[in-house]
Design a protein around this motif. Structure first.
Motif, PDB file in Angstrom:
ATOM      1  N   HIS A  76       0.846  -1.194   0.000  1.00 45.36           N
ATOM      2  CA  HIS A  76       0.000   0.000   0.000  1.00 45.36           C
ATOM      3  C   HIS A  76       0.882   1.245   0.000  1.00 45.36           C
ATOM      4  O   HIS A  76       1.742   1.409   0.871  1.00 45.36           O
ATOM      5  CB  HIS A  76      -0.894   0.048   1.249  1.00 45.36           C
ATOM      6  CG  HIS A  76      -2.074  -0.851   1.194  1.00 45.36           C
ATOM      7  ND1 HIS A  76      -3.337  -0.416   0.900  1.00 45.36           N
ATOM      8  CD2 HIS A  76      -2.185  -2.194   1.387  1.00 45.36           C
ATOM      9  CE1 HIS A  76      -4.181  -1.433   0.930  1.00 45.36           C
ATOM     10  NE2 HIS A  76      -3.494  -2.520   1.228  1.00 45.36           N
ATOM     11  N   SER A  77       0.658   2.121  -0.945  1.00 47.59           N
ATOM     12  CA  SER A  77       1.357   3.406  -0.937  1.00 47.59           C
ATOM     13  C   SER A  77       0.666   4.356   0.042  1.00 47.59           C
ATOM     14  O   SER A  77      -0.559   4.341   0.176  1.00 47.59           O
ATOM     15  CB  SER A  77       1.344   4.017  -2.339  1.00 47.59           C
ATOM     16  OG  SER A  77       1.920   5.302  -2.314  1.00 47.59           O
ATOM     17  N   ARG A  78       1.457   5.177   0.734  1.00 50.94           N
ATOM     18  CA  ARG A  78       0.868   6.131   1.681  1.00 50.94           C
ATOM     19  C   ARG A  78       0.337   7.383   0.999  1.00 50.94           C
ATOM     20  O   ARG A  78      -0.442   8.128   1.571  1.00 50.94           O
ATOM     21  CB  ARG A  78       1.913   6.551   2.715  1.00 50.94           C
ATOM     22  CG  ARG A  78       2.366   5.427   3.636  1.00 50.94           C
ATOM     23  CD  ARG A  78       3.247   5.962   4.752  1.00 50.94           C
ATOM     24  NE  ARG A  78       3.841   4.867   5.508  1.00 50.94           N
ATOM     25  CZ  ARG A  78       5.107   4.795   5.845  1.00 50.94           C
ATOM     26  NH1 ARG A  78       5.945   5.754   5.463  1.00 50.94           N
ATOM     27  NH2 ARG A  78       5.573   3.786   6.548  1.00 50.94           N
ATOM     28  N   ALA A  79       0.765   7.614  -0.223  1.00 52.46           N
ATOM     29  CA  ALA A  79       0.342   8.809  -0.961  1.00 52.46           C
ATOM     30  C   ALA A  79       0.131   8.431  -2.420  1.00 52.46           C
ATOM     31  O   ALA A  79       0.264   7.255  -2.801  1.00 52.46           O
ATOM     32  CB  ALA A  79       1.394   9.909  -0.826  1.00 52.46           C
ATOM     33  N   ASN A  87       8.202   4.434  -3.544  1.00 46.82           N
ATOM     34  CA  ASN A  87       7.102   5.123  -2.861  1.00 46.82           C
ATOM     35  C   ASN A  87       6.997   4.640  -1.421  1.00 46.82           C
ATOM     36  O   ASN A  87       6.982   3.425  -1.183  1.00 46.82           O
ATOM     37  CB  ASN A  87       5.780   4.835  -3.570  1.00 46.82           C
ATOM     38  CG  ASN A  87       5.673   5.511  -4.927  1.00 46.82           C
ATOM     39  OD1 ASN A  87       5.128   6.598  -5.041  1.00 46.82           O
ATOM     40  ND2 ASN A  87       6.204   4.865  -5.955  1.00 46.82           N
ATOM     41  N   PRO A  88       6.911   5.527  -0.442  1.00 40.33           N
ATOM     42  CA  PRO A  88       6.736   5.104   0.946  1.00 40.33           C
ATOM     43  C   PRO A  88       5.413   4.365   1.125  1.00 40.33           C
ATOM     44  O   PRO A  88       4.399   4.718   0.503  1.00 40.33           O
ATOM     45  CB  PRO A  88       6.720   6.431   1.723  1.00 40.33           C
ATOM     46  CG  PRO A  88       7.358   7.421   0.813  1.00 40.33           C
ATOM     47  CD  PRO A  88       7.019   6.994  -0.573  1.00 40.33           C
ATOM     48  N   GLY A  89       5.413   3.325   1.943  1.00 41.99           N
ATOM     49  CA  GLY A  89       4.187   2.562   2.169  1.00 41.99           C
ATOM     50  C   GLY A  89       4.419   1.382   3.075  1.00 41.99           C
ATOM     51  O   GLY A  89       5.432   1.312   3.778  1.00 41.99           O
ATOM     52  N   GLU A  90       3.470   0.477   3.076  1.00 41.05           N
ATOM     53  CA  GLU A  90       3.563  -0.737   3.882  1.00 41.05           C
ATOM     54  C   GLU A  90       3.368  -1.953   2.980  1.00 41.05           C
ATOM     55  O   GLU A  90       2.667  -1.881   1.978  1.00 41.05           O
ATOM     56  CB  GLU A  90       2.484  -0.763   4.975  1.00 41.05           C
ATOM     57  CG  GLU A  90       2.583   0.334   6.008  1.00 41.05           C
ATOM     58  CD  GLU A  90       1.942   1.633   5.540  1.00 41.05           C
ATOM     59  OE1 GLU A  90       1.002   1.561   4.720  1.00 41.05           O
ATOM     60  OE2 GLU A  90       2.395   2.709   5.959  1.00 41.05           O
ATOM     61  N   ASP A 157      -2.906   1.975  -4.390  1.00 39.13           N
ATOM     62  CA  ASP A 157      -2.629   3.369  -4.077  1.00 39.13           C
ATOM     63  C   ASP A 157      -3.195   3.729  -2.706  1.00 39.13           C
ATOM     64  O   ASP A 157      -3.738   2.877  -1.990  1.00 39.13           O
ATOM     65  CB  ASP A 157      -3.164   4.292  -5.175  1.00 39.13           C
ATOM     66  CG  ASP A 157      -4.680   4.259  -5.302  1.00 39.13           C
ATOM     67  OD1 ASP A 157      -5.346   3.775  -4.362  1.00 39.13           O
ATOM     68  OD2 ASP A 157      -5.193   4.718  -6.335  1.00 39.13           O
ATOM     69  N   ALA A 158      -3.082   4.991  -2.340  1.00 40.20           N
ATOM     70  CA  ALA A 158      -3.479   5.411  -1.001  1.00 40.20           C
ATOM     71  C   ALA A 158      -4.972   5.258  -0.755  1.00 40.20           C
ATOM     72  O   ALA A 158      -5.419   5.203   0.397  1.00 40.20           O
ATOM     73  CB  ALA A 158      -3.059   6.866  -0.775  1.00 40.20           C
ATOM     74  N   THR A 355      -9.207  -3.760   5.393  1.00 35.40           N
ATOM     75  CA  THR A 355      -7.881  -3.859   4.770  1.00 35.40           C
ATOM     76  C   THR A 355      -7.493  -5.311   4.503  1.00 35.40           C
ATOM     77  O   THR A 355      -6.488  -5.571   3.843  1.00 35.40           O
ATOM     78  CB  THR A 355      -6.806  -3.226   5.671  1.00 35.40           C
ATOM     79  OG1 THR A 355      -6.807  -3.870   6.951  1.00 35.40           O
ATOM     80  CG2 THR A 355      -7.070  -1.728   5.846  1.00 35.40           C
TER      81      THR A 355
END
Length: 384
Positions: A76-79, A87-90, A157-158, A355
């Motif tokens: 999952h991207s945070r933005a 891309n920052p995410g989890e 995406d976010a 989620t």
């Protein structure tokens, strides 16, 4: 798989009384013991009966799901995602696969469910089997094979919408009829069979033939456009199907012509599938809801448009799997096809609001409460 009229008579008698021997069968059908023994041998060779009592299904409602089981890797991207860069995410892993997800949803809804799916002899395979068992699915007929367990990599995406996914279903693509042989007895006792479109063409055709021979209704989930294409040649009136659950693109692949995402176009394409032995064609349209086209025994077709429930999306992964599972659960408990479809859409709405690929708190009571909260009113049109 075709049966002679006499073979069908014998199968019907065995369904009513599985302990009849050749002499008793011969007396009832007006034949000789020797001739009936030949018919029984042929039925065994065709896989219709596997021994005394094997053609009789269990009294409790149970479902067998044959399909894919893999490990999902979800990111999952945070933005908003920027392409061709980090891309920052989890990211996390969870058991997946259309067939496996359907089986877990069914088990959580309260339907006794068996999963037949190939997995590799590797750590991912061990985890998938163990976690699926922990979710309440019977995994005694899982098929251990050489090679890696399937994987599904999804980037979202976010907003929770899917951006891209890569799947490696090599072990499922290589599934054979021979590998399914150990599950014949299980299939013959099922109240309903769900076939995941990831299954190759030859095993799919065999499953439909076998299910028809033993009187087990089938629900088909086409899965994707590439996977749906082989169904164009597989579906036929000789292999009747209770329900099929494509989106409009998958429907196009099955009927081998473009199908616009409109009620009129979907209705026309659904009629093609009715002609190929499908009773209910349930076409998914995402936020636009779904269209259910049903044909009765007299050939009358009823088309129902159902609105999608309004939900805040967390993750769309697994929504279609929960729809199929909930439809099957509701149909088995006696709901009408339209009511079962509404139940399926409500389950999908609850799933995308979570989620998790399979919502861990999913129950039939939770879905029924969601239905009461939204109380949609489908419009209907009957056509001949």
């Amino acid at each position: 798989m075709s049966l002679t009229q006499r073979e069908r008579e014998i199968v019907d008698l065995l369904r009513a009384d599985p302990l009849l021997d050749a002499a008793a069968l011969a007396e009832r059908v007006g034949s000789t013991k020797a001739a009936v023994s030949v018919h029984l041998s042929n039925l065994t060779r065709k896989g219709v009966i596997l021994g005394r009592g094997y053609v009789v299904r269990a009294a409790a409602h149970s479902v067998v799901v044959v399909g894919g089981a893999n490990m999902d890797i979800k990111a999952h991207s945070r933005a908003a995602v920027e392409l061709r860069t980090s891309n920052p995410g989890e990211a996390f892993t969870t058991p997946g696969g259309v067939g496996r997800n359907i089986a877990e949803n069914l088990a959580r809804l309260g339907t006794p469910t068996h999963l037949v799916a190939p997995v590799g002899r590797d750590p991912f395979g061990d985890q998938v089997v163990a976690l699926t068992r922990d979710a309440g699915v019977v995994v005694d007929h899982m098929i251990a094979v050489d090679g890696p367990t399937g994987t599904y990599l999804a980037v979202l995406d976010a907003t929770g919408e899917l951006l891209v996914a890569i799947s490696n279903m090599t072990v499922t693509d290589a599934l054979t009829v021979r590998q399914l042989g150990a599950a014949r007895d299980l299939l013959a006792h099922a109240d309903l069979l769900v076939v995941d479109g990831n299954i190759p063409a030859a095993p799919t055709a065999w499953l439909l033939d076998f299910a028809h021979a033993v009187g087990v209704p089938v629900v088909l989930d086409p899965v994707s456009v590439p996977k749906a294409r082989h169904l164009a040649a597989t579906l036929s009136p000789e292999r009747p199907v209770l329900a099929i659950t494509p989106n409009s693109d998958e429907l196009s692949a099955i009927v081998d012509e473009p199908v616009a995402d409109t009620r009129a176009a979907i209705t026309r394409a659904a009629r093609v599938l009715h002609g190929r032995g499908v009773t209910h064609v349930w076409v998914r349209r995402g936020v636009r809801g779904s269209i259910l086209s049903s044909r009765d025994d007299d050939g009358r077709v009823t088309v129902t448009t159902l609105a999608a429930p309004t939900v805040e999306v967390a993750d769309v992964t697994g929504a279609g799997d929960s729809m199929t599972a909930a439809f099957v659960h509701a149909w088995l408990r006696g709901d009408s096809p339209v009511e079962a479809a509404r139940f399926g859409q409500a389950a999908a709405g609850l799933t995308v609001a979570s989620t998790e690929t399979v919502r861990p708190d999913l129950t039939a009571s939770l879905v029924d409460a969601e239905l009461r909260r939204h109380a949609p009113r489908p419009s209907q049109e009957k056509k001949r």
